[in-house]
Design an enzyme around this catalytic site. Structure first.
Site, short mmCIF file in Angstrom:
data_model
loop_
_atom_site.label_atom_id
_atom_site.label_comp_id
_atom_site.label_asym_id
_atom_site.label_seq_id
_atom_site.Cartn_x
_atom_site.Cartn_y
_atom_site.Cartn_z
N LYS A 15 0.83 -1.21 0.00
CA LYS A 15 0.00 0.00 0.00
C LYS A 15 0.86 1.25 0.00
O LYS A 15 0.66 2.17 -0.80
CB LYS A 15 -0.94 0.01 1.21
CG LYS A 15 -1.91 1.18 1.18
CD LYS A 15 -2.55 1.42 2.52
CE LYS A 15 -1.78 2.51 3.20
NZ LYS A 15 -2.30 3.05 4.41
N ASP B 20 -6.33 0.77 0.87
CA ASP B 20 -6.41 0.98 2.32
C ASP B 20 -7.78 0.49 2.78
O ASP B 20 -8.52 -0.13 2.01
CB ASP B 20 -6.16 2.45 2.67
CG ASP B 20 -7.26 3.38 2.17
OD1 ASP B 20 -8.22 2.90 1.51
OD2 ASP B 20 -7.17 4.58 2.44
#
Length: 197
Positions: free
Chosen positions: A106, A124
């Site tokens: 991420k 996320d």
């Protein structure tokens, strides 16, 4: 719904500042991170400065951010690697970024996308929730959600869609008590259909 979406909620002026801010953002809010980095980056904002800083100094700056001791360790270690091995340059490659301490997929995607304009979808909690509720993905984890989004969304839209999903998750499609009646997407939303059948 969000044609002029903000591409970064984190404040930064260099790829390195974004990298540090993104490491700090795990289990914290962007608002909190921006408060911390505003003070910290005024005093130090290069890999060399962080590499030479005492770990306690870094900890003192980021104390109000969750799991700050671990983050300070990762920021220090990453800064040393960047300073010693990358000539203080943040790599513009997702796989290279993921070799750095504290940088997962991420974080690497956020940095690649926002600092270098490389198409990427950082999944996320907001992106995971909204994508799966809307039916853009049907996955049990972030990796599969990312894979499915990359297949279902044209590459040239990845960056913008990622930020639109985050914005929608914060504004309307909240984890608890989503504002479905206010949502323009409810007519095609799988979650809404499921909840209202």
């Amino acid at each position: 719904m969000y044609p002029d979406v903000d591409y970064s909620m984190l404040n930064f002026t260099t790829p390195f500042e974004l990298l540090v801010a993104t490491i700090l953002s795990a289990q914290s809010t962007d608002v909190r991170v921006n408060k911390v980095t505003k003070v910290m980056f005024a005093d130090m904002n290069t890999p060399e400065e962080f590499a030479k800083a005492d770990i306690k100094t870094i900890e003192n700056y980021i104390r109000t951010v969750g799991i700050y001791k671990n983050k300070a360790k990762n920021i220090s270690a990453t800064s040393k690697i960047l300073y010693n091995d990358y000539n203080s340059e943040v790599p513009a490659d997702i796989k290279e970024l993921m070799k750095l301490p504290g940088v997962g997929r991420k974080t690497a995607n956020v940095v690649a996308s926002n600092a270098f304009g490389i198409p990427a979808i950082a999944v996320d909690t907001h992106v995971f929730r909204v994508a799966n509720r809307l039916g853009l993905a049907s996955a049990k984890n972030v990796e599969k959600t990312e894979d499915q989004l990359m297949k279902n969304i044209p590459k040239e839209r990845w960056r913008k869609t990622h930020h639109q999903l985050i914005t929608h998750g914060r504004a309307i499609c909240k984890a608890r008590n989503p504002l479905c009646e206010e949502c323009n997407m409810k007519i095609t939303c799988e979650y809404y259909r499921r909840e209202n059948d």
